[in-house]
Structure formats: C-alpha cells, structure tokens
Design a protein around this motif. Structure first.
Motif, mmCIF file in Angstrom:
data_model
loop_
_atom_site.group_PDB
_atom_site.id
_atom_site.type_symbol
_atom_site.label_atom_id
_atom_site.label_comp_id
_atom_site.label_asym_id
_atom_site.label_seq_id
_atom_site.Cartn_x
_atom_site.Cartn_y
_atom_site.Cartn_z
ATOM 1 N N ARG A 1 77.569 52.755 82.317
ATOM 2 C CA ARG A 1 78.234 53.636 81.335
ATOM 3 C C ARG A 1 79.354 52.951 80.818
ATOM 4 O O ARG A 1 80.238 53.465 80.076
ATOM 5 C CB ARG A 1 78.771 54.990 81.947
ATOM 6 N N GLY A 2 79.434 51.528 80.673
ATOM 7 C CA GLY A 2 80.216 50.868 79.896
ATOM 8 C C GLY A 2 81.633 50.536 80.361
ATOM 9 O O GLY A 2 82.690 50.251 79.524
ATOM 10 N N VAL A 3 81.864 50.591 81.802
ATOM 11 C CA VAL A 3 83.274 50.115 82.230
ATOM 12 C C VAL A 3 82.853 48.690 82.941
ATOM 13 O O VAL A 3 81.996 48.563 83.530
ATOM 14 C CB VAL A 3 83.776 51.170 82.990
ATOM 15 N N THR A 4 84.376 47.922 82.946
ATOM 16 C CA THR A 4 84.079 46.845 84.045
ATOM 17 C C THR A 4 84.847 47.003 85.138
ATOM 18 O O THR A 4 85.115 48.171 85.428
ATOM 19 C CB THR A 4 84.969 45.666 83.235
ATOM 20 N N ASN A 5 84.555 45.933 86.004
ATOM 21 C CA ASN A 5 85.031 45.962 87.375
ATOM 22 C C ASN A 5 86.705 46.311 87.492
ATOM 23 O O ASN A 5 87.030 47.006 88.204
ATOM 24 C CB ASN A 5 84.786 44.726 88.138
#
Length: 292
Positions: free
Chosen positions: A232-236
């Motif tokens: 859904r478009g988030v990074t670590n």
C-alpha cells in the motif's frame, strides 16, 4: 547454537534497551539468555545492544513551513532493523501479569491494553511531528506544541489478539486511523492465511504505520502482515511493530526481510516450541484475551 551470556547491562532512565540486528559477524553483548528453537534458528551473534537516550534537546531541529515542524534525528543507521525493549517498570509489571496462568480473562485483556498503551507511547516518542505556535491562556500568552493532525498515523491491529494490545491506541495518538487485518495460523504448517483485509488501497504519502501483533513467535504472521502493508505504498522506515512478547525466529525473519524496521516489545523470550508457541511466553494471547 546456544551460547552463554554474562549479564552486564545498565538501564538508565530515560533510556531504551536497544537491540540492533545487523551483521552476523558482530559479537553479541551480554544481556539476553541463550537462544534455542525447535522450529527455526536465530544466531545470537546477529544481535548487538546499545543504550540511547529517549529524548535529547540538543538533537532537535526545526523546519518552518507556515508553522514549526519538530522532528528527531535518528541516532542509528536507517538500514538495520532495531528492536527496542523499554526498561520501564510498568512494562515489566504488565508483562508479568500476562505471564501468570492464573490471571483471569478480564484482567489479562486489561493488562494487554495497558502494555500496548505504554509501548505505543515509547514508539511514538520521537516519531510524531508537532506544530508550534502561541495561544492565549487565562493568564497570558503561552508557547505551545500540538501533534500535527495533517500527518497521517495508522494503527493496524492483527486480529484477534492485536485488538486487545491496540485497545488504548486512541488515548495515546490524538490523530489516527485504525485499519484491521485478520490472519489465522494453520496449527500444522504454522503458515498464516489472511481472512480479513481492511487496509486502504494506498496509504497517504508520509504515513506512519503501527502494526500491532502481541506475539512475534515464528514470524510468519507478522511478515505476511507487513508485506500487505508495504504493498500500500509505505517503506520499512515508515513502519513500527508493537508486540507484547517477541522470540528470536520472528526477529530474524523481520531483520532479513525488512531492514530499517523498528520493533517495540515488552520482552524477548529465548525459545519457540514445535507448535510455534513462545516459551515461556504467555500462552495464546487471543484465547486468553477473549476467553475462547
């Protein structure tokens, strides 16, 4: 291979016990008990430990965009997974209540909620941008800071047990949205299956996401959950995991797959048995929270 650890660690308030998963060639400092697992391995040499101040005014910086946005510099590398074990005595208290097999269901669930409140508080300490300004108090003008409601914050409890750990999230995070993700684990294969997914198609840019799962045991459930969140478009670096108890197999999987991830847990236990339960752990968190 298990190794003997000579305890030598001082906790200074306000500080975290910070476990930094990194190169397996790094030596393990002496804090944790020997690791072993009948279901998977976790090399003890992949952990290092540091002490860090939770708050340091000298590290604060300000960026002006119509208002003052306050952020904290990260004192550690962004490409290593970090595991925080806050040394607060209340966290230890509620973990102890959860461990007791005689704790009745209502008290167990309340203890889980209180532990979640404290862990979310610690996890959000240096993560929530603020808006600065001035207001009129009854006695004069005061400089103030509020949590910036324009910055999206999401809390994702992993059903069922995550509901109890995230129960008081709204009392800690004044501007947040809750998204539910349901996963069940096959008792034979220990593999997770998604049965409910209420995540948005895409998280807003710059979102901060708390994934709440009380038990990080073999790692299958939490890894699957984070994979769905990342789609859904988030990074670590935009994700923080909140757990009551963590075990080495899950932490190793998270470290391998999600460098830069931060995990906040009440305690780290040394082993996982052949059925995927943390030992000594606290039993089935979902069953004990909801009396089933």
């Amino acid at each position: 291979m298990a190794s003997r650890i000579n305890p030598h660690f001082q906790q200074h308030a306000p500080c975290f016990a910070l476990l930094q998963l990194q190169n397996p060639n790094t030596l393990l400092p002496s804090i944790l008990p020997p690791f072993s697992s009948s279901s998977s391995s976790f090399p003890p040499s992949s952990l290092t430990i540091h002490k860090m101040s939770c708050y340091s005014p000298s590290r604060r910086s300000f960026v002006t965009v119509n208002a003052h946005m306050t952020t904290e510099e990260k004192p550690v590398s962004q490409n290593r997974m970090l595991v925080y074990v806050p040394p607060h005595p209340l966290i230890k208290h509620w973990v102890s209540v959860l461990r007791n097999e005689q704790t009745p269901c209502p008290i167990f669930r309340n203890a889980m909620a209180e532990l979640g409140r404290l862990l979310l508080y610690e996890a959000s300490r240096d993560w929530l941008p603020t808006v600065s300004g001035e207001i009129q108090s009854p006695m004069g003008v005061a400089s103030v800071e509020f949590i910036d409601p324009r910055e999206p914050v999401a809390v994702i409890p992993i059903l069922r047990a995550g509901l109890a750990l995230a129960e008081h999230a709204s009392s800690i995070l004044p501007a947040m949205k809750t998204y539910h993700l349901g996963l069940s684990r096959d008792e034979e294969t220990l593999q997770p299956t998604v049965y409910l997914n209420k995540l948005p198609d895409k998280f807003p840019e710059g979102s901060r996401v708390f994934v709440v799962d009380p038990m990080l045991a073999t790692g299958g459930t939490i890894v699957t959950a984070i994979e769905h969140v990342k789609k859904r478009g988030v990074t670590n670096q935009q994700i923080k995991v909140i757990s009551a108890v963590a075990a080495p197999p899950a932490l190793q999987k998270l470290s391998d797959k999600f460098p830069g991830l931060h995990v906040y847990t009440g305690i780290i236990d040394p082993t996982v048995n052949e059925k995927g339960f943390i030992i000594p752990g606290l039993g089935d968190a979902g069953d004990r929270s909801f009396g089933t």
